[in-house]
Design a protein around this motif. Structure first.
Motif, mmCIF file in Angstrom:
data_model
loop_
_atom_site.group_PDB
_atom_site.id
_atom_site.type_symbol
_atom_site.label_atom_id
_atom_site.label_comp_id
_atom_site.label_asym_id
_atom_site.label_seq_id
_atom_site.Cartn_x
_atom_site.Cartn_y
_atom_site.Cartn_z
ATOM 1 N N LYS A 194 3.015 -1.892 3.369
ATOM 2 C CA LYS A 194 3.641 -2.317 4.621
ATOM 3 C C LYS A 194 4.856 -1.438 4.933
ATOM 4 O O LYS A 194 5.072 -1.055 6.092
ATOM 5 C CB LYS A 194 4.067 -3.789 4.537
ATOM 6 N N ASN A 197 3.687 1.758 6.216
ATOM 7 C CA ASN A 197 2.801 1.566 7.364
ATOM 8 C C ASN A 197 1.425 2.198 7.135
ATOM 9 O O ASN A 197 0.870 2.861 8.022
ATOM 10 C CB ASN A 197 3.439 2.126 8.638
ATOM 11 N N ASN A 198 0.875 1.987 5.940
ATOM 12 C CA ASN A 198 -0.458 2.474 5.610
ATOM 13 C C ASN A 198 -1.466 1.402 6.016
ATOM 14 O O ASN A 198 -1.657 0.407 5.312
ATOM 15 C CB ASN A 198 -0.550 2.778 4.110
ATOM 16 N N THR A 199 -2.101 1.606 7.156
ATOM 17 C CA THR A 199 -2.959 0.569 7.748
ATOM 18 C C THR A 199 -4.093 0.160 6.812
ATOM 19 O O THR A 199 -4.360 -1.033 6.608
ATOM 20 C CB THR A 199 -3.547 1.062 9.081
ATOM 21 N N ARG A 200 -4.783 1.144 6.254
ATOM 22 C CA ARG A 200 -5.888 0.825 5.362
ATOM 23 C C ARG A 200 -5.394 0.125 4.104
ATOM 24 O O ARG A 200 -5.990 -0.847 3.633
ATOM 25 C CB ARG A 200 -6.633 2.103 4.973
ATOM 26 N N SER A 203 -4.589 -3.508 4.879
ATOM 27 C CA SER A 203 -5.795 -4.323 5.017
ATOM 28 C C SER A 203 -6.406 -4.642 3.654
ATOM 29 O O SER A 203 -6.760 -5.795 3.369
ATOM 30 C CB SER A 203 -6.811 -3.587 5.888
#
Length: 230
Positions: A194, A197-200, A203
């Motif tokens: 978070k 900001n690592n989207t994968r 998730s």
């Protein structure tokens, strides 16, 4: 341990290896074209890339290109290139179930990364060694390797790699039925993902935490994290 969860933590160069697709074929074709005129360090790096792309669908060809790269890297004394190629080849042996060869080759890679003071490479190789040991259910040894990888990743200041190490330790504790410890490490990994900001990574981290909460019988929290992961 559910296979879908365990697969997330195999191998530092992708943790999850995608199926070979048109995108990989395009990249492979591009690398092979570049190889025609490449020399020196650039040629070694391209051979390493070809080795890696081939490993998804043709492991024998991957090793051939990897060995070509090793010969050239040794000739020009490109230690980081040797280490990277050895790491790739070790992963291929891992995929093939040749665990002794994989371990020996990972150790050789680690030695070269150390000689080149490549902290990220050292951490990734220790992480891969831990994955190999975890796959063989050598839990104590895997934890030592993962902890070493984590320490080095922190020294290198590599937040994403640090998160991967936390995830790997979480996966180990999940497999050994130490769910609260698994939750702690998965949560640490998620927090870092978070922050960067690592989207994968976010998730996957949300899903990992959700799975553990579900195993613990906390279905309300599991649902919250599952919904956030969508």
């Amino acid at each position: 341990m559910p296979k879908s969860l365990f697969q997330k933590f195999l191998f530092a160069y992708l943790v999850l290896f995608p199926l070979f697709s048109k995108a990989e074929q395009t990249r492979l074709d591009s690398l092979k074209l570049q190889l025609d005129t490449a020399t020196g360090i650039n040629r070694v790096n391209i051979l390493s890339g070809i080795c890696w792309e081939f490993h998804f669908f043709n492991q024998d060809s991957a090793i051939i290109y990897g060995n070509q790269g090793l010969i050239l890297a040794k000739k020009i004394n490109y230690k980081n290139g040797q280490a990277q190629l050895l790491n790739n080849i070790a992963t291929i042996y891992f995929d093939k179930g040749e665990y002794d060869k994989a371990m020996g080759t990972y150790i050789d890679a680690e030695i070269f990364f150390e000689s080149d003071n490549n902290k990220k490479g050292m951490s990734m190789t220790s992480l891969n060694i831990g994955n190999l040991q975890l796959n063989q259910k050598l839990y104590d040894k895997a934890l030592v390797s993962y902890s070493s990888a984590l320490d080095i990743a922190k020294q290198a200041g590599d937040n994403e790699l640090t998160a991967r190490c936390f995830n790997a330790i979480g996966a180990l504790f999940y497999e050994t039925e130490e769910k609260l410890k698994a939750l702690d490490y998965f949560s640490k990994a998620l927090e870092i993902m978070k922050e960067i900001n690592n989207t994968r990574g976010i998730s996957e981290g949300l899903n990992n935490v959700a799975v553990v909460y579900e195993e613990l019988g906390n279905y309300k929290q599991a649902l919250v994290y599952h919904n956030q992961s969508l």
